[in-house]
Enzyme design. Structure first.
Site, PDB file in Angstrom:
ATOM      1  N   ASP A 137     -54.629  16.412 -85.201  1.00  0.00           N
ATOM      2  CA  ASP A 137     -55.940  15.745 -85.073  1.00  0.00           C
ATOM      3  C   ASP A 137     -55.792  14.301 -84.625  1.00  0.00           C
ATOM      4  O   ASP A 137     -56.373  13.879 -83.628  1.00  0.00           O
ATOM      5  CB  ASP A 137     -56.673  15.701 -86.427  1.00  0.00           C
ATOM      6  CG  ASP A 137     -57.187  17.059 -86.864  1.00  0.00           C
ATOM      7  OD1 ASP A 137     -57.310  17.946 -86.013  1.00  0.00           O
ATOM      8  OD2 ASP A 137     -57.462  17.207 -88.073  1.00  0.00           O
ATOM      9  N   ARG A 150     -57.388   7.263-100.589  1.00  0.00           N
ATOM     10  CA  ARG A 150     -58.238   6.857 -99.462  1.00  0.00           C
ATOM     11  C   ARG A 150     -58.597   5.376 -99.442  1.00  0.00           C
ATOM     12  O   ARG A 150     -58.482   4.724 -98.410  1.00  0.00           O
ATOM     13  CB  ARG A 150     -59.504   7.727 -99.370  1.00  0.00           C
ATOM     14  CG  ARG A 150     -59.250   9.212 -99.119  1.00  0.00           C
ATOM     15  CD  ARG A 150     -58.134   9.451 -98.209  1.00  0.00           C
ATOM     16  NE  ARG A 150     -58.017  10.819 -97.722  1.00  0.00           N
ATOM     17  CZ  ARG A 150     -56.860  11.410 -97.459  1.00  0.00           C
ATOM     18  NH1 ARG A 150     -55.733  10.770 -97.657  1.00  0.00           N
ATOM     19  NH2 ARG A 150     -56.815  12.627 -96.993  1.00  0.00           N
ATOM     20  N   ASP A 187     -63.488  12.608 -97.376  1.00  0.00           N
ATOM     21  CA  ASP A 187     -62.631  11.504 -96.953  1.00  0.00           C
ATOM     22  C   ASP A 187     -63.345  10.523 -96.018  1.00  0.00           C
ATOM     23  O   ASP A 187     -63.136   9.318 -96.095  1.00  0.00           O
ATOM     24  CB  ASP A 187     -61.365  12.051 -96.281  1.00  0.00           C
ATOM     25  CG  ASP A 187     -60.455  12.754 -97.286  1.00  0.00           C
ATOM     26  OD1 ASP A 187     -60.470  12.342 -98.461  1.00  0.00           O
ATOM     27  OD2 ASP A 187     -59.749  13.698 -96.897  1.00  0.00           O
ATOM     28  N   SER A 211     -55.080  23.489 -94.105  1.00  0.00           N
ATOM     29  CA  SER A 211     -55.180  22.040 -93.925  1.00  0.00           C
ATOM     30  C   SER A 211     -54.624  21.396 -95.199  1.00  0.00           C
ATOM     31  O   SER A 211     -55.056  21.707 -96.303  1.00  0.00           O
ATOM     32  CB  SER A 211     -56.651  21.666 -93.709  1.00  0.00           C
ATOM     33  OG  SER A 211     -56.851  20.322 -94.024  1.00  0.00           O
TER      34      SER A 211
HETATM   35  N1  ARG Z   1     -61.162  18.085-101.855  1.00  0.00           N
HETATM   36  C1  ARG Z   1     -60.212  17.073-102.076  1.00  0.00           C
HETATM   37  C2  ARG Z   1     -60.866  15.720-102.120  1.00  0.00           C
HETATM   38  O1  ARG Z   1     -61.932  15.591-101.633  1.00  0.00           O
HETATM   39  C3  ARG Z   1     -59.079  17.136-101.095  1.00  0.00           C
HETATM   40  C4  ARG Z   1     -59.297  16.518 -99.767  1.00  0.00           C
HETATM   41  C5  ARG Z   1     -58.126  16.705 -98.885  1.00  0.00           C
HETATM   42  N2  ARG Z   1     -58.256  16.009 -97.647  1.00  0.00           N
HETATM   43  C6  ARG Z   1     -57.757  16.451 -96.485  1.00  0.00           C
HETATM   44  N3  ARG Z   1     -57.969  15.702 -95.454  1.00  0.00           N
HETATM   45  N4  ARG Z   1     -57.123  17.573 -96.377  1.00  0.00           N
HETATM   46  O2  ARG Z   1     -60.378  14.768-102.629  1.00  0.00           O
END
Ligand code: ARG
Length: 423
Positions: free
Chosen positions: A28, A108, A137, A188
């Protein structure tokens, strides 16, 4: 009209001269790196944060350079991640919806903070990230960036361009972007010291058990050793500082417990999660170190706090965790809650002994100088100093209101006479 409104949220190509891209090195963000240069005609600086993911950071840097980046930063943020983020989460017993140790969520704001720092230093006018419009995110990155640098524009190419995985592969082939070997993986993944999250593929069917290839870190519990492993964790003011009596820094301590947890199949999580944007999604995680440490900390905290503190702390912890999950790391309430959380944690000092066995972790012992436990009071031995006769009067008063309420409760035949003796 709607299109214009949406456009006002994103940067126009002519507004951007230099863009910082939060770069993971995956497909990505590699496509984005080329796309930004092509479509926005802008120079790009990439930033990759090491938060404990198993990646070759040299390789990531080389890839960025090959794809025309103006400058690349690799930041080893492991210590900062542990000390400023994970330790706070431990003190707050942070488990979103009683299941998820917010491993991705916690990283994040840290990644965004570094993005802003570098963007400011380099005089960039935009920051770009590779998040989709369906996830959490994007919210976490953007809220943090908007707060720390309101003037900074944010470009979210994945949201804007709506490319599918297949489109990306074609784009990559056309632009000489190396396609990672993992491209055929249906999943992912996001990874750091506190956990690994796995989404997509068959996991989108909540009724189906996660297949074995979803898990990369942990031994399947049924194949874990037949002998349990005991481990003792020492805490000082809510912070874990030692394993089996050996003092370690936070990063090493987490890695040590990670290792033990992986061997014994600890920390596999499968739950239905409520995302910020309203979606319910099936989320699978491997969080061995987090599972062990959160369990230990909570047990010790419960041991040294009064029941009132325990009951109230739960509410504060839930609020703190929910703010972090929802991307509001910068919300002032966080600091207010942390003042309380830290104050409670002043007495969370002691040791917790745990048993790891076939996917389970259980507390099997704890000790603390601040324990509100007194063997002389609690024992059923004859030597007990607890005055059992005091209980008789206590019970009389403890149930007083409840007994009264039953007597005066409205009944079909009217209320009962108040002349009944309550005491
Ligand atoms: N659902 C989890 C969260 O919101 C995991 C997110 C994972 N992010 C990713 N870009 N694969 O914190």
């Amino acid at each position: 009209m709607l299109k214009e409104k949406v456009a006002s949220f994103t940067a126009r190509p002519d507004e951007v001269d230099l863009c910082v891209l939060l770069y993971s090195g995956g497909l990505d963000t590699s496509c984005m790196l080329v796309w930004l240069q092509e479509k926005y005609n802008t120079d790009v600086i990439t930033v990759t944060l090491n938060v404990g993911q198993a990646k070759d950071f040299r390789e990531i840097e080389e890839k960025a350079k090959m794809l025309g980046v103006k400058k690349h930063y690799t930041i080893d943020a492991r210590e900062e991640f542990v000390n400023e983020y994970i330790m706070k989460a431990i003190k707050a017993n942070a488990l979103y919806q009683d299941a998820y140790p917010i491993s991705s969520s916690l990283s994040r704001p840290l990644i965004a903070k570094w993005g802003v720092e570098i963007a400011k230093k380099e005089g960039a006018d935009a920051i770009s990230h590779g998040c989709t419009g369906k996830g959490n995110d994007q919210v976490r990155f953007s809220v943090t960036i908007n707060t720390l640098a309101p003037e900074m524009k944010i470009i979210a190419p994945v949201v804007e361009w709506g490319m599918s995985r297949d489109d990306e592969i074609i784009y990559a082939q056309e632009h000489g972007i190396p396609i990672p070997v993992t491209v055929n993986s249906p999943y992912s993944i996001d990874e750091n010291l506190w956990g690994r999250s796995i989404e997509c593929g068959v996991l989108e069917h909540p009724e189906v058990e996660p297949p074995p290839d979803v898990f990369l870190w942990t031994t399947p519990p049924e194949k874990a050793p037949n002998e349990p492993c005991y481990v003792e964790i020492g805490f000082e003011e809510g912070v874990p500082v030692s394993v089996d009596g050996v003092r370690m820094n936070g990063v090493d301590l987490i890695m040590k417990l990670h290792e033990l947890g992986c061997i014994h199949g600890v920390g596999r999580i499968d739950h239905m999660e409520d995302r910020i944007v309203g979606l319910k999604s099936r989320e699978v995680y491997e969080c061995p170190a987090a599972t062990i440490l959160l369990k230990a900390h909570k047990d010790l905290e419960k041991f040294v706090c009064t029941r009132h503190e325990n009951a109230f702390k739960k509410l504060v912890d839930e609020q703190w965790t929910s703010l972090v999950y929802s991307g509001l790391w910068v919300e002032p309430l966080m600091e207010d809650l942390e003042a309380f959380i830290n104050n409670v944690n002043r007495k969370v000092t002691g040791t917790v002994r745990l048993k790891l066995f076939k996917g389970n972790v259980s507390v099997v012992g704890r000790s603390s100088n601040y324990a509100l436990y007194d063997e002389n009071l609690a024992t059923y031995d004859r030597k007990s100093t607890f005055n059992q006769l005091a209980s008789l009067g206590f019970i009389e008063l403890w149930g007083l209101q409840s007994r009264m309420a039953q007597v005066v409760k409205p009944k079909s035949g009217g209320i009962q006479s108040k002349t009944v003796k309550y005491m």
